[in-house]
Design a protein around this motif. Structure first.
Motif, PDB file in Angstrom:
ATOM      1  N   GLY A  55     -17.822 -11.039   3.897  1.00  0.00           N
ATOM      2  CA  GLY A  55     -17.666  -9.781   3.155  1.00  0.00           C
ATOM      3  C   GLY A  55     -18.466  -9.902   1.873  1.00  0.00           C
ATOM      4  O   GLY A  55     -18.805 -11.014   1.445  1.00  0.00           O
ATOM      5  N   GLY A  56     -18.740  -8.790   1.261  1.00  0.00           N
ATOM      6  CA  GLY A  56     -19.543  -8.789   0.044  1.00  0.00           C
ATOM      7  C   GLY A  56     -18.832  -9.476  -1.113  1.00  0.00           C
ATOM      8  O   GLY A  56     -17.634  -9.773  -1.036  1.00  0.00           O
ATOM      9  N   PRO A  57     -19.577  -9.705  -2.211  1.00  0.00           N
ATOM     10  CA  PRO A  57     -18.957 -10.310  -3.391  1.00  0.00           C
ATOM     11  C   PRO A  57     -17.856  -9.403  -3.933  1.00  0.00           C
ATOM     12  O   PRO A  57     -18.070  -8.214  -4.132  1.00  0.00           O
ATOM     13  CB  PRO A  57     -20.127 -10.430  -4.383  1.00  0.00           C
ATOM     14  N   ILE A 183     -24.419 -10.000 -10.454  1.00  0.00           N
ATOM     15  CA  ILE A 183     -23.761  -9.195  -9.399  1.00  0.00           C
ATOM     16  C   ILE A 183     -24.820  -8.385  -8.630  1.00  0.00           C
ATOM     17  O   ILE A 183     -24.796  -8.329  -7.398  1.00  0.00           O
ATOM     18  CB  ILE A 183     -22.688  -8.250  -9.998  1.00  0.00           C
ATOM     19  N   ARG A 184     -25.778  -7.786  -9.362  1.00  0.00           N
ATOM     20  CA  ARG A 184     -26.829  -6.997  -8.690  1.00  0.00           C
ATOM     21  C   ARG A 184     -27.593  -7.853  -7.684  1.00  0.00           C
ATOM     22  O   ARG A 184     -27.869  -7.442  -6.570  1.00  0.00           O
ATOM     23  CB  ARG A 184     -27.821  -6.444  -9.730  1.00  0.00           C
ATOM     24  N   LYS A 185     -27.891  -9.102  -8.093  1.00  0.00           N
ATOM     25  CA  LYS A 185     -28.632 -10.005  -7.195  1.00  0.00           C
ATOM     26  C   LYS A 185     -27.770 -10.400  -5.998  1.00  0.00           C
ATOM     27  O   LYS A 185     -28.249 -10.487  -4.869  1.00  0.00           O
ATOM     28  CB  LYS A 185     -29.068 -11.261  -7.964  1.00  0.00           C
ATOM     29  N   ARG A 186     -26.472 -10.642  -6.253  1.00  0.00           N
ATOM     30  CA  ARG A 186     -25.581 -11.037  -5.150  1.00  0.00           C
ATOM     31  C   ARG A 186     -25.435  -9.903  -4.134  1.00  0.00           C
ATOM     32  O   ARG A 186     -25.334 -10.142  -2.931  1.00  0.00           O
ATOM     33  CB  ARG A 186     -24.200 -11.440  -5.696  1.00  0.00           C
ATOM     34  N   LEU A 187     -25.405  -8.666  -4.644  1.00  0.00           N
ATOM     35  CA  LEU A 187     -25.284  -7.523  -3.724  1.00  0.00           C
ATOM     36  C   LEU A 187     -26.527  -7.405  -2.842  1.00  0.00           C
ATOM     37  O   LEU A 187     -26.442  -7.089  -1.658  1.00  0.00           O
ATOM     38  CB  LEU A 187     -25.057  -6.225  -4.512  1.00  0.00           C
ATOM     39  N   PHE A 190     -26.380 -10.116  -0.319  1.00  0.00           N
ATOM     40  CA  PHE A 190     -25.382  -9.741   0.691  1.00  0.00           C
ATOM     41  C   PHE A 190     -26.026  -8.851   1.768  1.00  0.00           C
ATOM     42  O   PHE A 190     -25.900  -9.121   2.967  1.00  0.00           O
ATOM     43  CB  PHE A 190     -24.200  -9.033   0.015  1.00  0.00           C
ATOM     44  N   GLU A 191     -26.738  -7.810   1.330  1.00  0.00           N
ATOM     45  CA  GLU A 191     -27.366  -6.895   2.296  1.00  0.00           C
ATOM     46  C   GLU A 191     -28.462  -7.593   3.099  1.00  0.00           C
ATOM     47  O   GLU A 191     -28.532  -7.467   4.318  1.00  0.00           O
ATOM     48  CB  GLU A 191     -27.983  -5.680   1.578  1.00  0.00           C
ATOM     49  N   ASP A 192     -29.314  -8.342   2.386  1.00  0.00           N
ATOM     50  CA  ASP A 192     -30.507  -8.909   3.048  1.00  0.00           C
ATOM     51  C   ASP A 192     -30.195 -10.138   3.893  1.00  0.00           C
ATOM     52  O   ASP A 192     -30.795 -10.329   4.947  1.00  0.00           O
ATOM     53  CB  ASP A 192     -31.564  -9.315   1.995  1.00  0.00           C
ATOM     54  N   LEU A 193     -29.272 -10.996   3.416  1.00  0.00           N
ATOM     55  CA  LEU A 193     -29.057 -12.277   4.106  1.00  0.00           C
ATOM     56  C   LEU A 193     -27.713 -12.412   4.793  1.00  0.00           C
ATOM     57  O   LEU A 193     -27.611 -13.022   5.855  1.00  0.00           O
ATOM     58  CB  LEU A 193     -29.245 -13.446   3.122  1.00  0.00           C
ATOM     59  N   ASN A 194     -26.638 -11.872   4.149  1.00  0.00           N
ATOM     60  CA  ASN A 194     -25.298 -12.028   4.766  1.00  0.00           C
ATOM     61  C   ASN A 194     -25.129 -11.111   5.980  1.00  0.00           C
ATOM     62  O   ASN A 194     -24.578 -11.510   7.003  1.00  0.00           O
ATOM     63  CB  ASN A 194     -24.149 -11.693   3.809  1.00  0.00           C
ATOM     64  N   MET A 195     -25.582  -9.852   5.830  1.00  0.00           N
ATOM     65  CA  MET A 195     -25.322  -8.874   6.897  1.00  0.00           C
ATOM     66  C   MET A 195     -25.922  -9.275   8.258  1.00  0.00           C
ATOM     67  O   MET A 195     -25.285  -9.045   9.289  1.00  0.00           O
ATOM     68  CB  MET A 195     -25.758  -7.467   6.478  1.00  0.00           C
ATOM     69  N   PRO A 196     -27.111  -9.892   8.290  1.00  0.00           N
ATOM     70  CA  PRO A 196     -27.614 -10.322   9.606  1.00  0.00           C
ATOM     71  C   PRO A 196     -26.668 -11.306  10.324  1.00  0.00           C
ATOM     72  O   PRO A 196     -26.602 -11.315  11.557  1.00  0.00           O
ATOM     73  CB  PRO A 196     -28.958 -11.000   9.262  1.00  0.00           C
TER      74      PRO A 196
END
Ligand SMILES: Nc1ncnc2c1ncn2[C@@H]1O[C@H](COP(=O)(O)OP(=O)(O)OP(=O)(O)O)[C@@H](O)[C@H]1O
Ligand SMILES: Nc1ccn([C@H]2C[C@H](O)[C@@H](COP(=O)(O)O)O2)c(=O)n1
Ligand SMILES: [Mg+2]
Length: 239
Positions: A55-57, A183-187, A190-196
């Motif tokens: 899940g996201g930060p 936080i902006r970088k973590r988001l 999250f989209e670019d690396l976690n979601m895959p």
């Protein structure tokens, strides 16, 4: 063997039970939880039942994991927490970890996985929650290669960005990454690396998506249903 399931015959057909017993997750449940498996040729080796919690930060992973651990007897391993402990100890990787976390990026897999491996080996439960890992396809592939297993289950907390930001800014735990710039970088990570990673495990049918809005208790009620159904299967299948 089927006589052991006789009490279920009214609610579950024999065909359904046969398909459940062939299901890899159910087989793992039998192997992990049954104290006396083996009479029917079911392997009795005790390999951990691994759940990845993603899940996201600020989506509430840590908060919900604590509740799952206390109610369902899981060991809770937080990748971020293990890295923060390593960062604060006199470790050769401390400085690197600090810089990566401050930048909202991902620590090299070899470091994180060695911490997770050590924590799994010293866990007192065979049921393991790994919170905040894998955070990238590289993390995932390295884990599967080094540890040699895939997760049995993946929980994904889906939460709107503005809610995650609000929660992180209210967290007040002195974390070096709880500021708007990181936080902006973590988001983005999250989209670019976690979601895959979530998409990968979704395509394998392993993901339970949980709507992570509402109160902690409302969210836990959704989570509880997932783990209660596992416990129900365990009760049906522990012979
Ligand atoms: N449902 C909720 N409603 C309001 N606040 C919440 C809720 N769940 C968690 N929180 C709070 O939001 C903050 C972030 O929660 P938590 O630390 O569990 O998130 P996380 O997903 O582990 O975040 P991170 O990835 O940054 O470690 C904490 O201060 C927590 O107390
Ligand atoms: N697999 C992971 C998990 C965490 N990190 C680093 C980067 C994260 O922003 C930070 C905090 O993790 P959290 O407590 O939010 O789960 O730790 C990582 O590099 N790799
Ligand atoms: Mg956390």
């Amino acid at each position: 063997m089927w006589r052991r399931f006789a009490h279920l015959s009214l609610s579950i057909s024999r065909t359904k039970l046969q398909s459940l017993v062939r299901d890899p997750t159910v087989l793992k449940l039998i192997n992990t939880f049954s104290s006396d498996a083996g009479n029917d040729g079911v392997a009795s080796s005790r390999k951990p039942f691994i759940t990845f919690v993603l899940g996201g930060p600020g989506s509430g992973k840590g908060t919900q994991c604590e509740k799952i651990a206390s109610i369902f007897g899981f060991a809770h391993l937080s990748a971020g927490e293990l890295l923060r402990e390593e960062m604060s100890s006199p470790s050769e990787n401390g400085e690197l970890i600090r810089n990566v976390i401050k930048e909202g990026k991902i620590v090299p897999s070899a470091i994180t996985i060695s911490l997770i491996k050590r924590a799994i080996n010293s866990a007192t439960s065979d049921k393991i929650l790994i919170d905040g890992f894998p955070r990238s396809e590289e993390n995932r592939i390295a884990f599967e290669k080094i540890i040699g297993v895939e997760p049995d289950l993946v929980i994904f907390f889906e939460c709107p960005e503005e809610e995650m930001v609000k929660r992180i800014l209210g967290r007040n735990q002195g974390r070096i990454d709880d500021n708007m710039e990181t936080i902006r970088k973590r988001l983005k990570v999250f989209e670019d690396l976690n979601m895959p990673v979530v998409e990968h495990y979704s395509s394998k049918g392993k993901v339970h998506k949980i709507t992570a809005t509402g109160t902690v208790d409302e969210i836990f009620e959704r989570v509880r249903q997932v783990f209660a159904s596992l416990r129900y299967l365990k009760a049906c299948l522990s012979f």
